[in-house]
Design a protein around this motif. Structure first.
Motif, PDB file in Angstrom:
ATOM      1  N   THR A  92       0.835  -1.212   0.000  1.00  0.00           N
ATOM      2  CA  THR A  92       0.000   0.000   0.000  1.00  0.00           C
ATOM      3  C   THR A  92       0.863   1.252   0.000  1.00  0.00           C
ATOM      4  O   THR A  92       0.576   2.208  -0.733  1.00  0.00           O
ATOM      5  CB  THR A  92      -0.951  -0.002   1.210  1.00  0.00           C
ATOM      6  OG1 THR A  92      -1.793  -1.161   1.113  1.00  0.00           O
ATOM      7  CG2 THR A  92      -1.802   1.252   1.259  1.00  0.00           C
TER       8      THR A  92
ATOM      9  N   GLY B  99       3.004 -12.885  -4.328  1.00  0.00           N
ATOM     10  CA  GLY B  99       1.788 -13.401  -3.720  1.00  0.00           C
ATOM     11  C   GLY B  99       1.105 -12.453  -2.764  1.00  0.00           C
ATOM     12  O   GLY B  99       0.406 -12.882  -1.834  1.00  0.00           O
ATOM     13  N   LEU B 100       1.285 -11.159  -2.983  1.00  0.00           N
ATOM     14  CA  LEU B 100       0.672 -10.150  -2.097  1.00  0.00           C
ATOM     15  C   LEU B 100      -0.773  -9.898  -2.500  1.00  0.00           C
ATOM     16  O   LEU B 100      -1.096  -9.944  -3.686  1.00  0.00           O
ATOM     17  CB  LEU B 100       1.478  -8.850  -2.147  1.00  0.00           C
ATOM     18  CG  LEU B 100       2.932  -8.974  -1.672  1.00  0.00           C
ATOM     19  CD1 LEU B 100       3.662  -7.665  -1.890  1.00  0.00           C
ATOM     20  CD2 LEU B 100       2.984  -9.384  -0.218  1.00  0.00           C
ATOM     21  N   PRO B 101      -1.623  -9.600  -1.539  1.00  0.00           N
ATOM     22  CA  PRO B 101      -3.036  -9.335  -1.867  1.00  0.00           C
ATOM     23  C   PRO B 101      -3.162  -8.001  -2.605  1.00  0.00           C
ATOM     24  O   PRO B 101      -2.279  -7.155  -2.533  1.00  0.00           O
ATOM     25  CB  PRO B 101      -3.705  -9.255  -0.498  1.00  0.00           C
ATOM     26  CG  PRO B 101      -2.630  -8.916   0.461  1.00  0.00           C
ATOM     27  CD  PRO B 101      -1.363  -9.514  -0.102  1.00  0.00           C
ATOM     28  N   PRO B 102      -4.289  -7.816  -3.301  1.00  0.00           N
ATOM     29  CA  PRO B 102      -4.505  -6.544  -4.004  1.00  0.00           C
ATOM     30  C   PRO B 102      -4.468  -5.365  -3.030  1.00  0.00           C
ATOM     31  O   PRO B 102      -4.830  -5.495  -1.858  1.00  0.00           O
ATOM     32  CB  PRO B 102      -5.908  -6.691  -4.594  1.00  0.00           C
ATOM     33  CG  PRO B 102      -6.142  -8.166  -4.645  1.00  0.00           C
ATOM     34  CD  PRO B 102      -5.386  -8.750  -3.489  1.00  0.00           C
TER      35      PRO B 102
ATOM     36  N   SER C 200      -5.728  -1.794  -1.665  1.00  0.00           N
ATOM     37  CA  SER C 200      -6.953  -0.986  -1.618  1.00  0.00           C
ATOM     38  C   SER C 200      -6.607   0.334  -0.963  1.00  0.00           C
ATOM     39  O   SER C 200      -6.684   0.479   0.251  1.00  0.00           O
ATOM     40  CB  SER C 200      -8.026  -1.715  -0.815  1.00  0.00           C
ATOM     41  OG  SER C 200      -9.176  -0.903  -0.706  1.00  0.00           O
TER      42      SER C 200
END
Length: 133
Positions: free
Chosen positions: A92, A125-128, A130
């Motif tokens: 992020t 492999g990191l999440p999207p 936001s």
């Protein structure tokens, strides 16, 4: 320090920041400009990155901004987005830094850098992200 000592000191910093990706960049230069590879390690990492006035985290934020603003630095952005994750920046925070570059470097360069980050995040492999406000 002599030439070899600077290289060895730089190699320690390079490995702690960039890991294998940094080593691959240096190795990719070996058959065309081994001196450039040496300077990347000895000067960029052994001298500049080793300076205590900025943390590795802060140095990576600066590096991401500059590479994005320059444009055409996607290979280096890949290395340094990985490095930014290695030194503690979150996905992020990286996405936000690249978004911020749109103000000063323009949308196309910000988009190009963000797409490199997207690939790095997927590879790790990191999440999207936001980061909508």
């Amino acid at each position: 320090m002599n030439r070899e000592e600077r290289y060895e000191a730089g190699l320690k910093v390079l490995n702690s920041v960039d890991g294998e990706a940094g080593q691959r960049v240096v190795e990719s230069l070996a058959d065309v400009s081994p001196e450039l590879g040496h300077q990347v390690v000895a000067w960029a990492f052994g001298t500049m990155y080793a300076r205590p006035e900025l943390s590795p985290r802060d140095r990576q934020l600066v590096t991401l901004g500059v590479l994005t603003a320059l444009g055409g630095c996607e290979i280096e952005l890949n290395v340094h987005i990985n490095a930014a994750l290695n030194v503690g920046l979150s996905a992020t925070e990286i996405a936000e830094a690249l978004l911020h570059t749109a103000v000063y470097a323009g949308m196309p360069r910000s988009i190009n850098a963000t797409l490199v980050a997207k690939q790095v995040f997927a590879d790790r492999g990191l999440p999207p992200v936001s980061n909508l406000s």
